[in-house]
Design a protein around this motif. Structure first.
Motif, PDB file in Angstrom:
ATOM      1  N   SER A 188       0.801  -1.226   0.000  1.00 54.80           N
ATOM      2  CA  SER A 188       0.000   0.000   0.000  1.00 54.80           C
ATOM      3  C   SER A 188       0.833   1.274   0.000  1.00 54.80           C
ATOM      4  O   SER A 188       1.927   1.320   0.538  1.00 54.80           O
ATOM      5  CB  SER A 188      -0.924   0.025   1.221  1.00 54.80           C
ATOM      6  N   LYS A 189       0.227   2.301  -0.627  1.00 55.95           N
ATOM      7  CA  LYS A 189       0.765   3.656  -0.583  1.00 55.95           C
ATOM      8  C   LYS A 189       0.174   4.379   0.636  1.00 55.95           C
ATOM      9  O   LYS A 189       0.481   5.525   0.899  1.00 55.95           O
ATOM     10  CB  LYS A 189       0.275   4.373  -1.860  1.00 55.95           C
ATOM     11  N   TYR A 190      -0.726   3.672   1.342  1.00 55.02           N
ATOM     12  CA  TYR A 190      -1.432   4.237   2.504  1.00 55.02           C
ATOM     13  C   TYR A 190      -1.186   3.349   3.721  1.00 55.02           C
ATOM     14  O   TYR A 190      -2.132   2.776   4.280  1.00 55.02           O
ATOM     15  CB  TYR A 190      -2.938   4.317   2.212  1.00 55.02           C
ATOM     16  N   LEU A 211       4.622   0.980  -0.352  1.00 53.92           N
ATOM     17  CA  LEU A 211       5.188   1.206  -1.693  1.00 53.92           C
ATOM     18  C   LEU A 211       4.844   2.639  -2.087  1.00 53.92           C
ATOM     19  O   LEU A 211       3.980   3.266  -1.475  1.00 53.92           O
ATOM     20  CB  LEU A 211       4.573   0.243  -2.715  1.00 53.92           C
ATOM     21  N   HIS A 212       5.487   3.138  -3.142  1.00 48.10           N
ATOM     22  CA  HIS A 212       5.228   4.523  -3.554  1.00 48.10           C
ATOM     23  C   HIS A 212       4.316   4.652  -4.767  1.00 48.10           C
ATOM     24  O   HIS A 212       3.886   5.746  -5.097  1.00 48.10           O
ATOM     25  CB  HIS A 212       6.550   5.251  -3.810  1.00 48.10           C
ATOM     26  N   GLY A 213       4.047   3.563  -5.449  1.00 47.35           N
ATOM     27  CA  GLY A 213       3.179   3.652  -6.623  1.00 47.35           C
ATOM     28  C   GLY A 213       3.071   2.300  -7.304  1.00 47.35           C
ATOM     29  O   GLY A 213       3.699   1.326  -6.861  1.00 47.35           O
ATOM     30  N   SER A 214       2.235   2.239  -8.350  1.00 45.31           N
ATOM     31  CA  SER A 214       1.995   0.977  -9.083  1.00 45.31           C
ATOM     32  C   SER A 214       1.757  -0.175  -8.112  1.00 45.31           C
ATOM     33  O   SER A 214       2.334  -1.262  -8.235  1.00 45.31           O
ATOM     34  CB  SER A 214       3.176   0.662 -10.010  1.00 45.31           C
ATOM     35  N   ILE A 215       0.892   0.066  -7.143  1.00 48.19           N
ATOM     36  CA  ILE A 215       0.628  -0.894  -6.057  1.00 48.19           C
ATOM     37  C   ILE A 215       0.102  -2.225  -6.598  1.00 48.19           C
ATOM     38  O   ILE A 215       0.351  -3.287  -6.025  1.00 48.19           O
ATOM     39  CB  ILE A 215      -0.406  -0.295  -5.061  1.00 48.19           C
ATOM     40  N   GLU A 216      -0.632  -2.134  -7.726  1.00 48.33           N
ATOM     41  CA  GLU A 216      -1.234  -3.348  -8.294  1.00 48.33           C
ATOM     42  C   GLU A 216      -0.189  -4.400  -8.657  1.00 48.33           C
ATOM     43  O   GLU A 216      -0.509  -5.571  -8.848  1.00 48.33           O
ATOM     44  CB  GLU A 216      -2.067  -2.979  -9.542  1.00 48.33           C
ATOM     45  N   LEU A 217       1.072  -3.979  -8.759  1.00 53.37           N
ATOM     46  CA  LEU A 217       2.151  -4.932  -9.060  1.00 53.37           C
ATOM     47  C   LEU A 217       2.313  -5.960  -7.941  1.00 53.37           C
ATOM     48  O   LEU A 217       2.731  -7.097  -8.197  1.00 53.37           O
ATOM     49  CB  LEU A 217       3.487  -4.169  -9.164  1.00 53.37           C
ATOM     50  N   VAL A 235      -3.959  -2.297  -0.668  1.00 56.84           N
ATOM     51  CA  VAL A 235      -4.883  -1.228  -0.274  1.00 56.84           C
ATOM     52  C   VAL A 235      -4.499  -0.052  -1.154  1.00 56.84           C
ATOM     53  O   VAL A 235      -3.369   0.432  -1.090  1.00 56.84           O
ATOM     54  CB  VAL A 235      -4.738  -0.862   1.223  1.00 56.84           C
ATOM     55  N   ASP A 236      -5.425   0.356  -2.029  1.00 56.16           N
ATOM     56  CA  ASP A 236      -5.087   1.430  -2.961  1.00 56.16           C
ATOM     57  C   ASP A 236      -6.351   2.156  -3.399  1.00 56.16           C
ATOM     58  O   ASP A 236      -7.460   1.676  -3.172  1.00 56.16           O
ATOM     59  CB  ASP A 236      -4.353   0.862  -4.185  1.00 56.16           C
ATOM     60  N   ILE A 237      -6.150   3.304  -4.059  1.00 52.16           N
ATOM     61  CA  ILE A 237      -7.318   4.020  -4.566  1.00 52.16           C
ATOM     62  C   ILE A 237      -7.695   3.493  -5.950  1.00 52.16           C
ATOM     63  O   ILE A 237      -6.838   3.046  -6.721  1.00 52.16           O
ATOM     64  CB  ILE A 237      -7.112   5.548  -4.631  1.00 52.16           C
ATOM     65  N   THR A 238      -8.975   3.554  -6.207  1.00 51.13           N
ATOM     66  CA  THR A 238      -9.458   3.208  -7.538  1.00 51.13           C
ATOM     67  C   THR A 238     -10.452   4.279  -7.964  1.00 51.13           C
ATOM     68  O   THR A 238     -11.239   4.769  -7.151  1.00 51.13           O
ATOM     69  CB  THR A 238     -10.091   1.803  -7.564  1.00 51.13           C
ATOM     70  N   GLU A 239     -10.347   4.648  -9.249  1.00 50.01           N
ATOM     71  CA  GLU A 239     -11.249   5.689  -9.745  1.00 50.01           C
ATOM     72  C   GLU A 239     -12.204   5.044 -10.748  1.00 50.01           C
ATOM     73  O   GLU A 239     -13.377   4.875 -10.488  1.00 50.01           O
ATOM     74  CB  GLU A 239     -10.419   6.804 -10.376  1.00 50.01           C
ATOM     75  N   THR A 240     -11.669   4.613 -11.880  1.00 43.80           N
ATOM     76  CA  THR A 240     -12.528   3.977 -12.882  1.00 43.80           C
ATOM     77  C   THR A 240     -12.582   2.461 -12.681  1.00 43.80           C
ATOM     78  O   THR A 240     -13.454   1.797 -13.229  1.00 43.80           O
ATOM     79  CB  THR A 240     -11.973   4.240 -14.294  1.00 43.80           C
ATOM     80  N   GLY A 241     -11.630   1.912 -11.959  1.00 37.30           N
ATOM     81  CA  GLY A 241     -11.574   0.457 -11.756  1.00 37.30           C
ATOM     82  C   GLY A 241     -10.753  -0.251 -12.825  1.00 37.30           C
ATOM     83  O   GLY A 241     -10.520  -1.456 -12.762  1.00 37.30           O
ATOM     84  N   ARG A 242     -10.285   0.522 -13.800  1.00 42.43           N
ATOM     85  CA  ARG A 242      -9.591  -0.081 -14.943  1.00 42.43           C
ATOM     86  C   ARG A 242      -8.270  -0.750 -14.560  1.00 42.43           C
ATOM     87  O   ARG A 242      -7.975  -1.858 -15.010  1.00 42.43           O
ATOM     88  CB  ARG A 242      -9.356   1.022 -15.979  1.00 42.43           C
ATOM     89  N   THR A 243      -7.487  -0.076 -13.699  1.00 42.72           N
ATOM     90  CA  THR A 243      -6.173  -0.636 -13.326  1.00 42.72           C
ATOM     91  C   THR A 243      -6.350  -1.956 -12.583  1.00 42.72           C
ATOM     92  O   THR A 243      -5.629  -2.930 -12.831  1.00 42.72           O
ATOM     93  CB  THR A 243      -5.372   0.369 -12.463  1.00 42.72           C
TER      94      THR A 243
HETATM   95  C1  PRP Z   1      -3.760   5.565  -9.017  1.00 45.16           C
HETATM   96  C2  PRP Z   1      -3.981   4.333  -8.168  1.00 45.16           C
HETATM   97  C3  PRP Z   1      -4.239   3.263  -9.196  1.00 45.16           C
HETATM   98  C4  PRP Z   1      -4.925   4.028 -10.313  1.00 45.16           C
HETATM   99  C5  PRP Z   1      -6.401   3.774 -10.232  1.00 45.16           C
HETATM  100  O1  PRP Z   1      -2.453   5.525  -9.455  1.00 45.16           O
HETATM  101  O2  PRP Z   1      -2.870   4.072  -7.339  1.00 45.16           O
HETATM  102  O3  PRP Z   1      -3.031   2.682  -9.632  1.00 45.16           O
HETATM  103  O4  PRP Z   1      -4.678   5.423 -10.101  1.00 45.16           O
HETATM  104  O5  PRP Z   1      -7.117   4.429 -11.248  1.00 45.16           O
HETATM  105  P1  PRP Z   1      -8.238   3.686 -12.091  1.00 45.16           P
HETATM  106  O6  PRP Z   1      -9.165   2.983 -11.128  1.00 45.16           O
HETATM  107  O7  PRP Z   1      -8.939   4.791 -12.820  1.00 45.16           O
HETATM  108  O8  PRP Z   1      -7.579   2.713 -13.024  1.00 45.16           O
HETATM  109  P2  PRP Z   1      -1.720   6.802 -10.052  1.00 45.16           P
HETATM  110  O9  PRP Z   1      -2.159   7.018 -11.458  1.00 45.16           O
HETATM  111  O10 PRP Z   1      -1.910   7.949  -9.129  1.00 45.16           O
HETATM  112  O11 PRP Z   1      -0.217   6.328 -10.088  1.00 45.16           O
HETATM  113  P3  PRP Z   1       0.655   5.424  -9.095  1.00 45.16           P
HETATM  114  O12 PRP Z   1       0.173   4.014  -9.210  1.00 45.16           O
HETATM  115  O13 PRP Z   1       2.041   5.568  -9.588  1.00 45.16           O
HETATM  116  O14 PRP Z   1       0.480   5.967  -7.699  1.00 45.16           O
END
Ligand code: PRP
Length: 213
Positions: free
Chosen positions: A118-120, A140-146, A157-165
């Protein structure tokens, strides 16, 4: 002049749009520049372009009078700033997600000592501690889905906006920790010393936000 720390990227673009709808001309902010401090005397604002997680720090220390920052970041960093208004954009959810093929449907089903990337880390630790679930949170600092893809963690534990990632990386949500939108936050001292200017900005922004809602 009021200084505003704001993160480059999605939140900045929406904030520029909001300001312009409120009658503040932000042409200078739309230019492709590497400058980190941009003054626009015509609208009496100075923009400090920062990393999202650092915005509350600039505001707490008074390096910026105001900051535009997600509620998720405010909750994670827990800085001593005044949260003024919900800007109602930048809507996202902070979620717990796991690989679809694990067929886990609840956080209670995670194995003892599961690793969670998590970034959180503070929010994630509080969340699992309050439920009595023993996990190891890996910051982690980013690309948490990795995390789950390369075997670093079982969950994220990460944010999701559209759910696409999440979808494109084979992850499914098993719980939502919080909803987040962008907030306007202020330094406590600036609130007193620049009360008139801040009140005017809030009222201008509110007239647009309330029109939209
Ligand atoms: C944020 C978050 C997800 C992605 C979610 O990453 O950490 O990886 O956006 O968005 P989505 O639900 O619309 O696909 P960000 O683009 O901020 O980059 P990061 O992963 O490097 O923190």
């Amino acid at each position: 002049m009021l200084s505003i720390a704001v993160a480059k990227g999605r939140l900045l673009d929406s904030f520029i749009q909001l300001l312009e709808e409120a009658g503040y001309c932000c042409q200078l902010l739309k230019q492709d520049t590497r400058q980190l401090v941009l003054e626009i005397p015509e609208i009496n604002l100075c923009f400090i372009l920062a990393k999202p997680a650092d915005v509350p720090t600039y505001v707490e220390y008074g390096s910026a009078d105001l900051g535009v920052v997600g509620k998720d970041i405010l909750a994670e960093t827990d800085k001593d700033v005044a949260e003024l208004i919900d800007l109602k954009y930048g809507r996202c959810r902070l979620v717990v997600a796991v690989p679809e093929n694990l067929r886990i449907s609840s956080v209670q089903d995670l194995d003892f000592n599961s690793r969670v990337a998590s970034k959180y880390p503070h929010i994630a630790n509080d969340y699992f501690n309050s439920r009595g679930i023993q996990v190891e949170v890996i910051p982690l600092h980013g690309s948490i889905e990795l995390g789950p893809i390369i075997g670093l963690s079982e969950a994220i534990v990460d944010i999701t906006e559209t759910g696409r990632t999440l979808k494109e990386n084979g992850l499914v949500i098993i719980d939502t920790i919080m909803e987040s939108t962008a907030r306007l936050a202020a330094n406590h001292i600036s609130l007193k010393t620049k009360r008139k200017e801040i009140s005017k900005l809030i009222s201008d922004l509110n007239s647009v936000i309330e029109g939209v809602v």
